[in-house]
Motif scaffolding. Structure first.
Motif, PDB file in Angstrom:
ATOM      1  N   TYR A   1       0.856  -1.192   0.000  1.00  0.00           N
ATOM      2  CA  TYR A   1       0.000   0.000   0.000  1.00  0.00           C
ATOM      3  C   TYR A   1       0.888   1.237   0.000  1.00  0.00           C
ATOM      4  O   TYR A   1       1.801   1.351   0.820  1.00  0.00           O
TER       5      TYR A   1
ATOM      6  N   TYR B   1       0.788   5.212   0.493  1.00  0.00           N
ATOM      7  CA  TYR B   1      -0.084   6.225   1.104  1.00  0.00           C
ATOM      8  C   TYR B   1       0.595   7.586   1.068  1.00  0.00           C
ATOM      9  O   TYR B   1       1.727   7.732   1.538  1.00  0.00           O
TER      10      TYR B   1
ATOM     11  N   ASN C   1      -5.147   4.953   4.957  1.00  0.00           N
ATOM     12  CA  ASN C   1      -4.259   4.180   5.833  1.00  0.00           C
ATOM     13  C   ASN C   1      -4.382   4.695   7.270  1.00  0.00           C
ATOM     14  O   ASN C   1      -4.256   5.905   7.491  1.00  0.00           O
ATOM     15  N   PRO C   2      -4.688   3.826   8.217  1.00  0.00           N
ATOM     16  CA  PRO C   2      -4.724   2.362   8.148  1.00  0.00           C
ATOM     17  C   PRO C   2      -6.107   1.765   7.852  1.00  0.00           C
ATOM     18  O   PRO C   2      -6.235   0.539   7.806  1.00  0.00           O
TER      19      PRO C   2
ATOM     20  N   SER D   1      -5.869   0.050   4.222  1.00  0.00           N
ATOM     21  CA  SER D   1      -4.643  -0.717   3.982  1.00  0.00           C
ATOM     22  C   SER D   1      -4.577  -1.973   4.836  1.00  0.00           C
ATOM     23  O   SER D   1      -4.126  -3.030   4.369  1.00  0.00           O
ATOM     24  N   THR D   2      -5.031  -1.907   6.080  1.00  0.00           N
ATOM     25  CA  THR D   2      -4.918  -3.053   6.965  1.00  0.00           C
ATOM     26  C   THR D   2      -5.844  -4.200   6.564  1.00  0.00           C
ATOM     27  O   THR D   2      -5.687  -5.324   7.056  1.00  0.00           O
TER      28      THR D   2
ATOM     29  N   LEU E   1       4.083  -1.209   3.537  1.00  0.00           N
ATOM     30  CA  LEU E   1       3.622   0.175   3.513  1.00  0.00           C
ATOM     31  C   LEU E   1       4.730   1.098   3.016  1.00  0.00           C
ATOM     32  O   LEU E   1       5.846   1.075   3.542  1.00  0.00           O
TER      33      LEU E   1
END
Length: 285
Positions: free
Chosen positions: A227, A229, A245-246, A249-250, A257
């Motif tokens: 990801y 960001y 994010n987060p 993304s998580t 990251l």
């Protein structure tokens, strides 16, 4: 997420007015100087998927920067965008455009990159051609949960505004008003740059943004993912159950990251080499 086209020059180059003296990205350039090329084992094949209010030209500068380092870069167009006049498209049609591009060219071992709405596209593409993908990279992109639509992840005020624009469009599209585009999508750009970019924005097919997607197969995949960001991206508010994010993304489980200092769109035009480096860092082994 926008189809910005710098002024096209007779020599087949795209002109960027954002650096002193102006610089030229040669569209489709594939033969960079040897001194800038990477060792063979580091060269990657990228497939870059744009988002809403965009076409494949969104990636011109970034693609040129990646090619200058010896990478292979593909920028497929999808249904309802670019030269396609048909705005009555579905998310499945958009996904099929990218899958067909990958299979027609027989691409393998690819780094599949999705920006913004393109994140939901690469989720569905990955379900269909997982054996062709080396890594998935989401750049400030939607990572939808199973059964969600992109619209489900929008703040209520933004979603309501999109629904109103859709209702009055007459052809089930959404056209971004300039004040919204300027504040949310290109917030770090100068007013001049923002206006130049907005001049290329076209109405976006609304239906794919509101379709709920079955993503059970995606969440069963073990494909490596990253990801990217950018801190100043203002399209989604951070916190309160929203954001890149987060919050999104998580959902990828284990992921790499990579962060940068930029907004949602501007850096594709003003700093494409920096964005290209971030995408490379996200995609490399």
């Amino acid at each position: 997420m926008f189809p910005y086209r710098p002024g096209f020059t007779p020599c087949g180059c795209y002109y960027s007015p954002y650096c002193q003296g102006g610089w030229l990205w040669r569209y489709g350039a594939t033969e960079p100087a040897d001194s800038s090329r990477l060792p063979h084992q580091q060269r990657l094949t990228f497939v870059l998927v744009h988002g809403s209010w965009a076409d494949a030209h969104f990636w011109d500068g970034v693609a040129a920067a990646l090619r200058s380092k010896g990478h292979i870069v593909h920028t497929p167009e999808y249904a309802g965008h670019g030269k396609d006049p048909n705005k009555d498209v579905t998310h499945a049609m958009i996904t099929k455009s990218v899958v067909d591009y990958i299979t027609r060219l027989n691409l393998h071992d690819i780094i599949l990159v999705g920006h913004s709405f393109g994140g939901s596209v690469i989720q569905k593409v990955a379900e269909q051609v997982p054996d062709r993908i080396r890594r998935l990279v989401f750049w400030d992109a939607f990572v939808l949960k199973d059964g969600e639509s992109v619209a489900d992840e929008l703040p209520p005020q933004t979603r309501q505004g999109f629904e109103q624009l859709r209702a009055v469009s007459g052809n089930d599209t959404i056209m971004l008003p300039f004040p919204l585009f300027r504040d949310l999508f290109v917030n770090t750009a100068t007013l001049e740059v923002a206006k130049r970019m907005y001049a290329g924005v076209a109405p976006e097919p609304a239906k794919p943004l509101f379709e709920k997607l079955d993503l059970k197969a995606f969440y069963a995949l073990t494909t490596p993912r990253s990801y990217v960001y950018f801190y100043q991206d203002n399209v989604l508010p951070q916190g309160e159950g929203f954001g890149w994010n987060p919050h999104m993304s998580t959902r990828l489980g284990q992921f790499r990251l990579i962060v940068g200092d930029g907004d949602h769109m501007t850096d594709t035009i003003t700093r494409p080499a920096i964005l290209a480096q971030k995408i490379y860092e996200a995609g490399r082994d």
